[in-house]
Write an enzyme that holds these catalytic residues in place. Sequence first.
Site, PDB file in Angstrom:
ATOM      1  N   TRP A 167      11.955  66.028  43.463  1.00 41.46           N
ATOM      2  CA  TRP A 167      11.875  66.147  44.929  1.00 41.46           C
ATOM      3  C   TRP A 167      10.438  66.268  45.419  1.00 41.46           C
ATOM      4  O   TRP A 167      10.182  66.215  46.617  1.00 41.46           O
ATOM      5  CB  TRP A 167      12.655  67.366  45.401  1.00 41.46           C
ATOM      6  N   LYS A 168       9.514  66.531  44.510  1.00 40.48           N
ATOM      7  CA  LYS A 168       8.111  66.751  44.892  1.00 40.48           C
ATOM      8  C   LYS A 168       8.058  67.863  45.951  1.00 40.48           C
ATOM      9  O   LYS A 168       8.874  68.785  45.896  1.00 40.48           O
ATOM     10  CB  LYS A 168       7.476  65.434  45.337  1.00 40.48           C
ATOM     11  N   GLY A 180      11.837  59.737  42.388  1.00 41.12           N
ATOM     12  CA  GLY A 180      11.339  60.505  43.522  1.00 41.12           C
ATOM     13  C   GLY A 180      12.188  60.263  44.764  1.00 41.12           C
ATOM     14  O   GLY A 180      13.234  60.882  44.963  1.00 41.12           O
ATOM     15  N   GLY A 181      11.750  59.325  45.606  1.00 34.99           N
ATOM     16  CA  GLY A 181      12.371  59.089  46.907  1.00 34.99           C
ATOM     17  C   GLY A 181      13.888  58.955  46.883  1.00 34.99           C
ATOM     18  O   GLY A 181      14.589  59.556  47.712  1.00 34.99           O
ATOM     19  N   SER A 206       9.683  53.860  41.876  1.00 39.06           N
ATOM     20  CA  SER A 206      10.528  53.090  42.801  1.00 39.06           C
ATOM     21  C   SER A 206      11.891  52.712  42.203  1.00 39.06           C
ATOM     22  O   SER A 206      12.415  51.637  42.470  1.00 39.06           O
ATOM     23  CB  SER A 206       9.773  51.852  43.303  1.00 39.06           C
ATOM     24  N   GLU A 252       0.567  62.786  40.048  1.00 39.78           N
ATOM     25  CA  GLU A 252       0.081  63.482  41.253  1.00 39.78           C
ATOM     26  C   GLU A 252      -0.617  64.784  40.869  1.00 39.78           C
ATOM     27  O   GLU A 252      -1.611  65.168  41.496  1.00 39.78           O
ATOM     28  CB  GLU A 252       1.257  63.727  42.209  1.00 39.78           C
ATOM     29  N   GLU A 285       5.552  56.403  33.877  1.00 36.32           N
ATOM     30  CA  GLU A 285       5.503  56.076  35.304  1.00 36.32           C
ATOM     31  C   GLU A 285       4.203  55.349  35.637  1.00 36.32           C
ATOM     32  O   GLU A 285       3.144  55.992  35.767  1.00 36.32           O
ATOM     33  CB  GLU A 285       5.540  57.350  36.139  1.00 36.32           C
TER      34      GLU A 285
HETATM   35  O1  LIG Z   1       8.512  61.571  39.695  1.00 37.17           O
HETATM   36  C1  LIG Z   1       8.910  60.550  40.250  1.00 37.17           C
HETATM   37  C2  LIG Z   1       8.044  59.429  40.451  1.00 37.17           C
HETATM   38  O2  LIG Z   1       6.785  59.794  40.892  1.00 37.17           O
HETATM   39  C3  LIG Z   1       8.635  58.250  41.136  1.00 37.17           C
HETATM   40  O3  LIG Z   1       8.671  58.379  42.538  1.00 37.17           O
HETATM   41  P1  LIG Z   1       9.429  57.261  43.390  1.00 37.17           P
HETATM   42  O4  LIG Z   1      10.793  57.118  42.781  1.00 37.17           O
HETATM   43  O5  LIG Z   1       9.465  57.789  44.782  1.00 37.17           O
HETATM   44  O6  LIG Z   1       8.629  55.997  43.238  1.00 37.17           O
END
Ligand SMILES: O=C[C@H](O)COP(=O)(O)O
Length: 251
Positions: free
Chosen positions: A10-11, A234-235, A213, A97, A167
Site C-alpha cells: 500500500w506504500k 502497488g496501485g 504495474s 523507493e 521490480e
Molecule cells: O511494491 C510495489 C511496486 O513498487 C509496484 O508498484 P505498482 O504496482 O504501483 O507499479
Amino acid sequence: MRKPIIAGNWKMNKTAEEAHAFIEAVKNKIPSNDNVDSVVGAPTLFLEKMVEDTKGTELKVAAQNSYFEDSGAFTGEVSPYALGELGVDYVILGHSERREYFHETDEDVNKKVHAVFRNGMTPIVCCGETLEQREAGETAEWIKGQITNALKDLTEGQVSNLVIAYEPIWAIGTGKSSSAEEADETCGVVRETVADLYNRAVSDAVRIQYGGSVKPENIAEYMAKDNIDGALVGGASLEPESFLKLLEAVK
Ligand SMILES: O=C[C@H](O)COP(=O)(O)O
C-alpha cells in the site's frame, strides 16, 4: 512446486479507517493458503490493528520497512523485535523507493534481512534496475550484485524461505509493465544467482515475485512463467475488488 505469493504494497496510502474497511471487505474472500499466500503490506501505523483484524483469516500482514537493530536510541525507526512481537508475518525490504528517498544501501538491506529472520518473520527483498541500466545492458550484472549483497551470510534454510521481488524501477507506478518474457528472464538471473551462491535445491525453493504495474488484467501472463512465483503489487492492491481479482487469477 513453489506456492505462489501475492503481496500488496500500500506504500504511504490509506487512513486507519480505510485500512480496516479494506480488511473487512476482503477477509472472508481470501483463497485458501494451501494454494496461494496472500499478503498486504501496510503502513506501520496500522499494523497492530491489521494483525488483529486478520486473525483467523488466510490474509497475512507485511510491514514495509524495519530497522536492523532490535532496540535502542534510533529515533523514529521501526523495531523488528516489536514487529515480530506484534505478529507481523512479512517485511518488505530494500524497495527502490526506500533506496532512492531514504538512501538505503545493499549493506543496510542485508542487515535488515538478518534482523527480520532473527525476529521470526519472512523478508521480501526487493531488487531492480533503472531504465538507464536496462538500456545500457547492465541489468543482469546489477541484479546479481544486489542479490549477492542482500543475501550475505544467510543460511541455506533462510534463503530457501525467503521471498525476492524483482521490480524494474521504470515499471513501478508508471503503467509501463515489463513484458512477461523480460520479467521471466531477469527473475531467472535472480534464481541463477541464488544457485551460484548456494545450490540448486535452494534456488528451486526461493520464491521470486515480479513487481511493476501488475494488475488483474496482466497478472496471469507473469504467473505463467517458470521463474515467476508471484507479484508485489502497488496501485492495483489498494482497492478490495482489484486485490481479490489478483488473488483469484492465481489460486
Ligand atoms: O511494491 C510495489 C511496486 O513498487 C509496484 O508498484 P505498482 O504496482 O504501483 O507499479
